[in-house]
Design a protein around this motif. Structure first.
Motif, mmCIF file in Angstrom:
data_model
loop_
_atom_site.group_PDB
_atom_site.id
_atom_site.type_symbol
_atom_site.label_atom_id
_atom_site.label_comp_id
_atom_site.label_asym_id
_atom_site.label_seq_id
_atom_site.Cartn_x
_atom_site.Cartn_y
_atom_site.Cartn_z
ATOM 1 N N ASN A 28 141.893 92.193 16.891
ATOM 2 C CA ASN A 28 142.468 93.172 17.828
ATOM 3 C C ASN A 28 143.486 94.094 17.170
ATOM 4 N N SER A 29 143.359 94.285 15.873
ATOM 5 C CA SER A 29 144.340 95.099 15.169
ATOM 6 C C SER A 29 143.695 95.740 13.946
ATOM 7 N N LEU A 30 144.027 97.000 13.688
ATOM 8 C CA LEU A 30 143.597 97.678 12.468
ATOM 9 C C LEU A 30 144.822 97.933 11.602
ATOM 10 N N LEU A 31 144.709 97.599 10.335
ATOM 11 C CA LEU A 31 145.819 97.669 9.396
ATOM 12 C C LEU A 31 145.756 98.986 8.636
ATOM 13 N N GLY A 32 146.789 99.811 8.767
ATOM 14 C CA GLY A 32 146.827 101.099 8.084
ATOM 15 C C GLY A 32 147.333 100.948 6.659
ATOM 16 N N LYS A 52 149.429 85.446 -22.216
ATOM 17 C CA LYS A 52 149.457 84.429 -21.173
ATOM 18 C C LYS A 52 149.687 85.150 -19.849
ATOM 19 N N ILE A 53 148.684 85.131 -18.989
ATOM 20 C CA ILE A 53 148.774 85.820 -17.707
ATOM 21 C C ILE A 53 149.508 84.928 -16.723
ATOM 22 N N ASP A 54 150.677 85.368 -16.291
ATOM 23 C CA ASP A 54 151.427 84.603 -15.293
ATOM 24 C C ASP A 54 150.908 84.855 -13.887
ATOM 25 N N SER A 55 150.641 86.126 -13.561
ATOM 26 C CA SER A 55 150.098 86.452 -12.246
ATOM 27 C C SER A 55 149.549 87.872 -12.252
ATOM 28 N N VAL A 56 148.633 88.127 -11.316
ATOM 29 C CA VAL A 56 148.077 89.462 -11.099
ATOM 30 C C VAL A 56 148.178 89.733 -9.601
ATOM 31 N N VAL A 57 148.748 90.883 -9.235
ATOM 32 C CA VAL A 57 149.022 91.177 -7.835
ATOM 33 C C VAL A 57 148.543 92.586 -7.496
ATOM 34 N N MET A 58 147.761 92.711 -6.433
ATOM 35 C CA MET A 58 147.397 94.030 -5.899
ATOM 36 C C MET A 58 148.462 94.436 -4.897
ATOM 37 N N VAL A 59 149.060 95.607 -5.114
ATOM 38 C CA VAL A 59 150.126 96.107 -4.247
ATOM 39 C C VAL A 59 149.632 97.361 -3.523
ATOM 40 N N VAL A 60 149.788 97.381 -2.198
ATOM 41 C CA VAL A 60 149.331 98.497 -1.374
ATOM 42 C C VAL A 60 150.423 98.864 -0.383
ATOM 43 N N SER A 61 150.654 100.157 -0.187
ATOM 44 C CA SER A 61 151.631 100.632 0.789
ATOM 45 C C SER A 61 151.025 100.627 2.194
ATOM 46 N N TYR A 62 151.890 100.512 3.182
ATOM 47 C CA TYR A 62 151.469 100.653 4.577
ATOM 48 C C TYR A 62 151.324 102.131 4.938
ATOM 49 N N ASP A 63 150.399 102.418 5.834
ATOM 50 C CA ASP A 63 150.314 103.725 6.491
ATOM 51 C C ASP A 63 150.622 103.495 7.965
ATOM 52 N N THR A 64 151.855 103.734 8.357
ATOM 53 C CA THR A 64 152.278 103.401 9.728
ATOM 54 C C THR A 64 151.558 104.249 10.775
ATOM 55 N N LEU A 65 151.083 105.444 10.401
ATOM 56 C CA LEU A 65 150.386 106.295 11.366
ATOM 57 C C LEU A 65 149.003 105.751 11.701
ATOM 58 N N SER A 66 148.486 104.889 10.854
ATOM 59 C CA SER A 66 147.152 104.347 11.086
ATOM 60 C C SER A 66 147.167 102.898 11.560
ATOM 61 N N MET A 67 148.346 102.372 11.880
ATOM 62 C CA MET A 67 148.398 101.048 12.485
ATOM 63 C C MET A 67 147.911 101.158 13.933
ATOM 64 N N TYR A 68 147.134 100.185 14.370
ATOM 65 C CA TYR A 68 146.541 100.319 15.704
ATOM 66 C C TYR A 68 146.230 98.949 16.274
ATOM 67 N N GLY A 69 146.531 98.773 17.554
ATOM 68 C CA GLY A 69 146.222 97.512 18.217
ATOM 69 C C GLY A 69 147.402 96.570 18.230
ATOM 70 N N ASN A 70 147.127 95.284 18.275
ATOM 71 C CA ASN A 70 148.163 94.247 18.348
ATOM 72 C C ASN A 70 148.765 94.022 16.971
ATOM 73 N N LEU A 71 149.923 94.609 16.724
ATOM 74 C CA LEU A 71 150.539 94.548 15.401
ATOM 75 C C LEU A 71 151.181 93.201 15.122
ATOM 76 N N ASP A 72 151.201 92.309 16.118
ATOM 77 C CA ASP A 72 151.704 90.955 15.892
ATOM 78 C C ASP A 72 150.586 89.980 15.524
ATOM 79 N N GLU A 73 149.401 90.494 15.357
ATOM 80 C CA GLU A 73 148.260 89.638 15.048
ATOM 81 C C GLU A 73 148.166 89.383 13.549
ATOM 82 N N ASN A 74 147.710 88.203 13.192
ATOM 83 C CA ASN A 74 147.575 87.829 11.790
ATOM 84 C C ASN A 74 146.350 88.494 11.159
#
Length: 372
Positions: free
Chosen positions: A151-155, A25-47
């Motif tokens: 206006n934002s790139l997610l690292g 019985k599959i309760d949930s499946v989740v893809m987990v990814v770490s942040y790369d803070t060096l590659s964050m770029y632009g408006n980091l408050d953007e959705n």
């Protein structure tokens, strides 16, 4: 600018694959990814509205890191979604799945993307017959991850440490109950093979200046990912042929362009230099020799943003070995200035050009004449 990531999954050899997962019985499946803070770029408050597609047609990749090869995907085969504002420095609280009672567990900053459990059950119903990574990848050819942010790139950090089977957190986690209703977790790992596709479109005002030698007299540009480079040709190398060269430096001054937000879009952290050959681009020895010894290139080469009075700053680079090679005729007298780790860094910087009246590009060579 748009960016899309592709990867495959492999088995986690540190954990036995449950033989009865197809009955679970599959309760949930989740893809987990770490942040790369060096590659964050632009408006980091953007959705960011993140979308995960299952890849059904694998293109022929010309490069294992970056290529302009498009990734074909079906708009009907979306297998994961997540809407978030990036929080790369904030730890998160996760409810422990394996506990009999609900127990909050503190974990490092990460992105958790819910996957379609119906899709997973249908796709993995024959998992008990799969024994190799090759067979697994024939069943699930791969995934692409993208965001619609303007206006934002997610690292995202897909390095070896984050992907590690024992100590890393990246992967696709399957939370399920076996036939005895016992809670279990299995984590599929991401393959070491990664592929990113970038697509940037220059504004009309910028595109009119690209590839123009005349415009290069006043302004030059360098941008990461699939952006532009600056090409420089040294026409007076013959003047120093036969000289004893002790030091050579190249300096570019950042152009002050009104309205350019260097806080929201910071300048390039580290420049690099290559020259082109028939076999492809070659890193100059002033950089490659430092890498061979394990030294940071910022120490011996430079190429980082420095303060310069009355300007936005400047980049000064030690190119002594490069100029010596040009003087000997061993190296072409044309180079390209690029972003270091350009396939991972989106930053850009405008520079004053080669004939700017106050801050032109400067090549300074210290030399002595050979003894008579």
């Amino acid at each position: 600018m748009e960016s899309e990531l592709f990867s495959r999954i492999i088995f986690n050899n540190t954990i036995a694959l449950p033989a009865n997962m197809h009955k679970a019985k599959i309760d949930s499946v989740v893809m987990v990814v770490s942040y790369d803070t060096l590659s964050m770029y632009g408006n980091l408050d953007e959705n960011h509205n993140i979308t995960v597609h299952e890849i059904t047609d694998i293109p022929t990749f010309g490069d294992s890191v970056f290529s302009d090869t498009p990734i074909a995907k079906s708009s009907f085969n979306i297998v994961g979604r997540k809407s978030l504002v990036p929080r790369p420095k904030d730890s998160i609280t996760i409810l422990s799945y394996l506990s009999d009672t609900i127990t909050p567990v503190r974990s490092v900053a990460q992105i958790r993307i819910p996957m379609d459990t119906v899709w997973f059950k249908q796709k993995f119903e024959n998992i008990r017959t799969i024994e190799t990574n090759g067979s697994l990848q024939n069943m699930v050819k791969g995934f692409s991850i993208s965001s619609d942010s303007r206006n934002s790139l997610l690292g995202l950090n897909f390095g070896a440490v984050a992907d590690d089977a024992t100590n890393g957190i990246n992967g696709i986690y399957v939370f399920y109950r076996d036939t005895t209703d016992f809670k279990r977790i299995y984590r599929f790992l991401f393959s070491p093979f990664k592929y990113s596709k970038f697509n940037s479109v220059a504004s009309p005002s910028l595109s009119s200046k690209i590839n123009s030698k005349q415009e290069g007299e006043s302004l030059l540009f360098v941008q990461g990912l699939d952006g532009v480079n600056t090409e420089l040709t040294f026409k007076d190398i013959d003047k120093i042929k036969g000289k004893i060269i002790s030091y050579a430096s190249l300096e570019l001054t950042v152009a002050n362009i009104p309205g350019l937000n260097s806080t929201l879009y910071p300048y390039i952290p580290q420049l690099s230099i290559v020259y082109d050959t028939d076999q492809g681009p070659v890193l100059i020895r002033d950089i490659s020799d430092l890498l061979t010894t394990g030294l940071p290139i910022s120490l011996g080469f430079g190429g980082t943003l420095l303060e310069k009075s009355g300007t936005q700053g400047s980049y000064k680079m030690n190119i002594t070995k490069l100029i010596k090679g040009m003087a000997l005729g061993n190296i072409p007298n044309k180079i390209r200035i690029i972003v270091n780790n350009t396939n991972q860094r989106p930053q850009r910087t405008p520079f004053y050009g080669v004939k700017h009246p106050v801050y032109p590009v400067k090549l300074v060579v210290s030399y002595t004449n050979p003894p008579e």
